[in-house]
Design a protein around this motif. Structure first.
Motif, PDB file in Angstrom:
ATOM      1  N   LEU A 311       0.825  -1.206   0.000  1.00  0.00           N
ATOM      2  CA  LEU A 311       0.000   0.000   0.000  1.00  0.00           C
ATOM      3  C   LEU A 311       0.862   1.261   0.000  1.00  0.00           C
ATOM      4  N   ARG A 312       1.960   1.226   0.723  1.00  0.00           N
ATOM      5  CA  ARG A 312       2.867   2.396   0.701  1.00  0.00           C
ATOM      6  C   ARG A 312       3.482   2.570  -0.683  1.00  0.00           C
ATOM      7  N   TRP A 313       3.850   1.454  -1.335  1.00  0.00           N
ATOM      8  CA  TRP A 313       4.321   1.548  -2.718  1.00  0.00           C
ATOM      9  C   TRP A 313       3.215   2.126  -3.602  1.00  0.00           C
ATOM     10  N   GLY A 314       1.967   1.761  -3.319  1.00  0.00           N
ATOM     11  CA  GLY A 314       0.857   2.278  -4.099  1.00  0.00           C
ATOM     12  C   GLY A 314       0.772   3.787  -4.046  1.00  0.00           C
ATOM     13  N   LEU A 315       0.944   4.352  -2.852  1.00  0.00           N
ATOM     14  CA  LEU A 315       0.914   5.807  -2.715  1.00  0.00           C
ATOM     15  C   LEU A 315       2.089   6.448  -3.448  1.00  0.00           C
ATOM     16  N   VAL A 316       3.259   5.813  -3.363  1.00  0.00           N
ATOM     17  CA  VAL A 316       4.441   6.336  -4.069  1.00  0.00           C
ATOM     18  C   VAL A 316       4.178   6.372  -5.578  1.00  0.00           C
ATOM     19  N   TYR A 317       3.663   5.292  -6.130  1.00  0.00           N
ATOM     20  CA  TYR A 317       3.432   5.235  -7.582  1.00  0.00           C
ATOM     21  C   TYR A 317       2.318   6.187  -8.011  1.00  0.00           C
ATOM     22  N   MET A 318       1.299   6.381  -7.175  1.00  0.00           N
ATOM     23  CA  MET A 318       0.241   7.326  -7.531  1.00  0.00           C
ATOM     24  C   MET A 318       0.777   8.758  -7.567  1.00  0.00           C
ATOM     25  N   MET A 319       1.745   9.068  -6.712  1.00  0.00           N
ATOM     26  CA  MET A 319       2.345  10.406  -6.743  1.00  0.00           C
ATOM     27  C   MET A 319       3.251  10.580  -7.958  1.00  0.00           C
ATOM     28  N   ILE A 324      -2.447   8.313 -13.817  1.00  0.00           N
ATOM     29  CA  ILE A 324      -3.008   6.998 -13.476  1.00  0.00           C
ATOM     30  C   ILE A 324      -3.907   7.128 -12.255  1.00  0.00           C
ATOM     31  N   GLN A 325      -3.490   7.926 -11.285  1.00  0.00           N
ATOM     32  CA  GLN A 325      -4.313   8.179 -10.102  1.00  0.00           C
ATOM     33  C   GLN A 325      -5.672   8.752 -10.518  1.00  0.00           C
ATOM     34  N   GLU A 326      -5.670   9.674 -11.479  1.00  0.00           N
ATOM     35  CA  GLU A 326      -6.926  10.286 -11.943  1.00  0.00           C
ATOM     36  C   GLU A 326      -7.826   9.249 -12.622  1.00  0.00           C
ATOM     37  N   LYS A 327      -7.236   8.339 -13.394  1.00  0.00           N
ATOM     38  CA  LYS A 327      -8.034   7.316 -14.080  1.00  0.00           C
ATOM     39  C   LYS A 327      -8.653   6.342 -13.067  1.00  0.00           C
ATOM     40  N   VAL A 328      -7.912   6.012 -12.017  1.00  0.00           N
ATOM     41  CA  VAL A 328      -8.459   5.148 -10.966  1.00  0.00           C
ATOM     42  C   VAL A 328      -9.630   5.854 -10.293  1.00  0.00           C
ATOM     43  N   GLN A 329      -9.442   7.125  -9.959  1.00  0.00           N
ATOM     44  CA  GLN A 329     -10.505   7.876  -9.286  1.00  0.00           C
ATOM     45  C   GLN A 329     -11.747   8.006 -10.179  1.00  0.00           C
ATOM     46  N   HIS A 358      -2.490  -4.661  -9.161  1.00  0.00           N
ATOM     47  CA  HIS A 358      -1.597  -5.767  -9.529  1.00  0.00           C
ATOM     48  C   HIS A 358      -0.238  -5.232  -9.995  1.00  0.00           C
ATOM     49  N   GLU A 359      -0.239  -4.128 -10.718  1.00  0.00           N
ATOM     50  CA  GLU A 359       1.026  -3.569 -11.187  1.00  0.00           C
ATOM     51  C   GLU A 359       1.836  -2.980 -10.023  1.00  0.00           C
ATOM     52  N   ILE A 360       1.148  -2.451  -9.029  1.00  0.00           N
ATOM     53  CA  ILE A 360       1.838  -1.987  -7.819  1.00  0.00           C
ATOM     54  C   ILE A 360       2.510  -3.175  -7.126  1.00  0.00           C
ATOM     55  N   GLN A 361       1.786  -4.294  -7.042  1.00  0.00           N
ATOM     56  CA  GLN A 361       2.383  -5.488  -6.438  1.00  0.00           C
ATOM     57  C   GLN A 361       3.593  -5.963  -7.239  1.00  0.00           C
ATOM     58  N   ARG A 362       3.457  -5.947  -8.571  1.00  0.00           N
ATOM     59  CA  ARG A 362       4.550  -6.421  -9.430  1.00  0.00           C
ATOM     60  C   ARG A 362       5.777  -5.521  -9.290  1.00  0.00           C
ATOM     61  N   PHE A 461      -9.368  10.610  -1.210  1.00  0.00           N
ATOM     62  CA  PHE A 461      -8.218  11.529  -1.215  1.00  0.00           C
ATOM     63  C   PHE A 461      -7.507  11.544  -2.558  1.00  0.00           C
ATOM     64  N   THR A 462      -6.849  12.661  -2.807  1.00  0.00           N
ATOM     65  CA  THR A 462      -5.864  12.748  -3.892  1.00  0.00           C
ATOM     66  C   THR A 462      -4.506  12.917  -3.235  1.00  0.00           C
ATOM     67  N   PHE A 463      -3.536  12.110  -3.671  1.00  0.00           N
ATOM     68  CA  PHE A 463      -2.215  12.109  -3.034  1.00  0.00           C
ATOM     69  C   PHE A 463      -1.196  12.843  -3.893  1.00  0.00           C
ATOM     70  N   SER A 464      -0.419  13.703  -3.242  1.00  0.00           N
ATOM     71  CA  SER A 464       0.594  14.475  -3.952  1.00  0.00           C
ATOM     72  C   SER A 464       1.839  14.595  -3.086  1.00  0.00           C
ATOM     73  N   PRO A 465       3.000  14.740  -3.718  1.00  0.00           N
ATOM     74  CA  PRO A 465       4.243  14.842  -2.943  1.00  0.00           C
ATOM     75  C   PRO A 465       4.387  16.215  -2.292  1.00  0.00           C
ATOM     76  N   VAL A 466       5.127  16.252  -1.211  1.00  0.00           N
ATOM     77  CA  VAL A 466       5.528  17.528  -0.625  1.00  0.00           C
ATOM     78  C   VAL A 466       6.512  18.172  -1.600  1.00  0.00           C
ATOM     79  N   PRO A 467       6.360  19.460  -1.946  1.00  0.00           N
ATOM     80  CA  PRO A 467       7.282  20.094  -2.894  1.00  0.00           C
ATOM     81  C   PRO A 467       8.743  19.846  -2.531  1.00  0.00           C
ATOM     82  N   GLY A 468       9.495  19.346  -3.523  1.00  0.00           N
ATOM     83  CA  GLY A 468      10.914  19.052  -3.308  1.00  0.00           C
ATOM     84  C   GLY A 468      11.177  17.741  -2.606  1.00  0.00           C
ATOM     85  N   GLU A 469      10.120  16.942  -2.320  1.00  0.00           N
ATOM     86  CA  GLU A 469      10.289  15.683  -1.587  1.00  0.00           C
ATOM     87  C   GLU A 469       9.620  14.513  -2.311  1.00  0.00           C
TER      88      GLU A 469
END
Length: 493
Positions: A311-319, A324-329, A358-362, A461-469
């Motif tokens: 799940l943490r990898w999922g958040l990383v990949y959505m950011m 892709i995050q928009e298409k899922v939503q 499944h791609e997040i798991q892979r 929620f919509t997930f986004s990175p902290v600027p510069g992070e």
């Protein structure tokens, strides 16, 4: 006469050198590669291949040089590594009974003692696994269904994210606590509040042990346990952490023993205590407090670590891939909307979300080297002879990134799991849970958790990175492969 004269003229340094040469030659002779054994790099006398990296990327390079079945030596122990979908399938599926046993792993044997579900063998393993499997199935039915547990916990998890009010935060232990609460409800009969510092300490100790157990320095302990058990190092931290973890679990057992009502079993511990009474005449089945303690550890770790890390990898990949995050939503809004929670009946109608998970798991590749196995009998694999008792490592990463199975193996692409009409398609080379008789016991639970937690989070929620992070896509290799610590924004939709 010549040898006698030679010995008489040798001084102390000469004797030392002579003794060293004899020891080296003895080691080389004793540990020479058996006939028809899988090939591998040259091994240093006494040490073997301890200077060879233990990460899955190094294993990938070795497979390219030596083939899909190769070997390494750690100390005097020979290990065989199996790489690529074709050979992994041959080992785990086609030769179903050849690699079903677990070896003694010194790092873990200190506290597991060959008990429990994960590291046990033979009759005890069959009885303990069957019992755990039956109990998990029981909780998958009726009012106490696992799906209901996950739906309730998804609300708690989303509320915890909402309390951050869009501020930057690290989701690590919120997610880990949420996921762990599902298996905790099954084995303990209750969940833990996210503010529970005692349980947070338990999760932190376990996470540190899992990260450290995969390091090269810690794995030296498995090669030289007799020497290193007296020396400082990360293996000592692993053992100290598990000692505290077992104390936590033992207190849960003692509390259950005090409150136990055999006519009203509430959870796994209660039904295990009842089974102990039934199996008194069958001690080989291992139903006792010592085994229960290790079973609890196995279930909690198996039911927490890989799903929460995924799940943490999922958040990383959505950011990293907001489109892709928009298409899922968009799919969530179309199929579920915002007026109700996702449930498992929605999954067949959400092929894109399912493909993304499944791609997040892979790509997340959470257990790249699988869990160690042992040849259960003399066998042949890939044309090589593997004697009974040989340590086996299945490189699951090599399956998830096999260039012969995936169009773009190192690119995050949900299309790997979609057909030409946009419908979800299963892939034979998708083996994050391994395969065969030692396939992950909690696969069904993990699949439900990933779908319900992931879709609930993206619904709200919509997930986004902290600027510069922006979080790194390069993970941290412990026993599992997990994202580096990161902060993010969770903006309510």
């Amino acid at each position: 006469m010549i040898f006698q004269a030679l010995f008489e003229c040798m001084d102390f340094p000469g004797w030392l050198f002579f003794s060293f040469v004899v020891l080296v030659l003895t080691d080389v002779f004793r540990n020479r590669r058996p006939h028809s054994f899988p090939p591998g790099p040259w091994a240093v006398p006494f040490l073997g291949n301890v200077f060879t990296g233990v990460d899955f990327k190094t294993m990938e390079k070795l497979a390219w040089v030596y083939g899909p079945v190769f070997s390494l030596r750690r100390g005097s122990e020979r290990m065989v590594f199996i790489s690529g979908y074709k050979m992994v399938k041959e080992a785990l599926v086609n030769q179903l009974d050849s690699f079903v046993d677990r070896p003694v792993v010194p790092l873990f044997h200190v506290f597991s003692k060959g008990l429990g579900i994960v590291l046990s063998n033979g009759y005890l393993w069959k009885k303990q696994r069957k019992f755990a499997n039956t109990h998990l199935r029981y909780f998958g039915e009726g009012q106490k269904s696992l799906e209901k547990y996950i739906e309730v916990e998804s609300n708690f998890l989303c509320e915890a994210f909402n309390e951050e009010q869009g501020r930057p935060f690290n989701p690590h232990y919120i997610i880990t606590n949420g996921v762990s609460n599902i298996i905790s409800s099954v084995v303990f009969g209750h969940r833990f509040e996210y503010s529970d510092q005692r349980f947070r300490k338990f999760l932190e100790l376990d996470n540190e042990a899992i990260v450290l157990s995969g390091s090269a320095q810690t794995q030296l302990y498995d090669a030289f346990p007799g020497l290193l058990k007296y020396l400082p190092g990360p293996h000592q931290t692993v053992h100290a952490n598990y000692k505290e973890i077992l104390i936590f679990l033992k207190k849960e057992i003692e509390k259950h023993q005090e409150e136990w009502n055999p006519d009203d079993p509430r959870d796994y511990i209660d039904v295990y205590l009842a089974e102990m009474e039934k199996k008194k005449e069958d001690p080989q089945a291992g139903f006792n407090i010592e085994t229960l303690l290790v079973c609890l550890l196995d279930l909690i770790e198996a039911g927490t670590e890989t799903s929460s890390t995924t799940l943490r990898w999922g958040l990383v990949y959505m950011m990293h891939y907001p489109e892709i995050q928009e298409k899922v939503q968009a799919e969530i809004d179309r199929v579920i909307g915002q007026s109700r929670q996702p449930n498992m009946a929605d999954r067949p109608n959400m092929p894109y979300t399912d493909a993304v998970i499944h791609e997040i798991q892979r790509m997340g590749n959470t257990v790249p080297l699988g869990f160690p196995k042992m040849a259960s009998k003399d066998t042949t694999l890939g044309g090589y002879f593997i004697p009974k008792g040989t340590f086996i490592s299945i490189i699951l990463a090599s399956v998830l990134f096999d260039k012969n199975e995936w169009a773009t193996p190192h690119v995050f692409s949900p299309e790997h799991f979609l057909d030409s009409e946009g419908q979800f398609r299963r892939r034979d080379a998708f083996l994050p849970f391994s395969a065969g008789k030692r396939v992950c016991l909690g696969e069904h639970l993990a699949r439900m958790e990933l779908f319900l937690f992931f879709s609930s989070l993206l619904q709200r929620f919509t997930f986004s990175p902290v600027p510069g992070e922006m979080p790194s896509l390069e993970g941290v290799l412990g026993f599992t492969y997990s994202p580096e610590e990161f902060r993010m924004h969770a903006l309510p939709r």
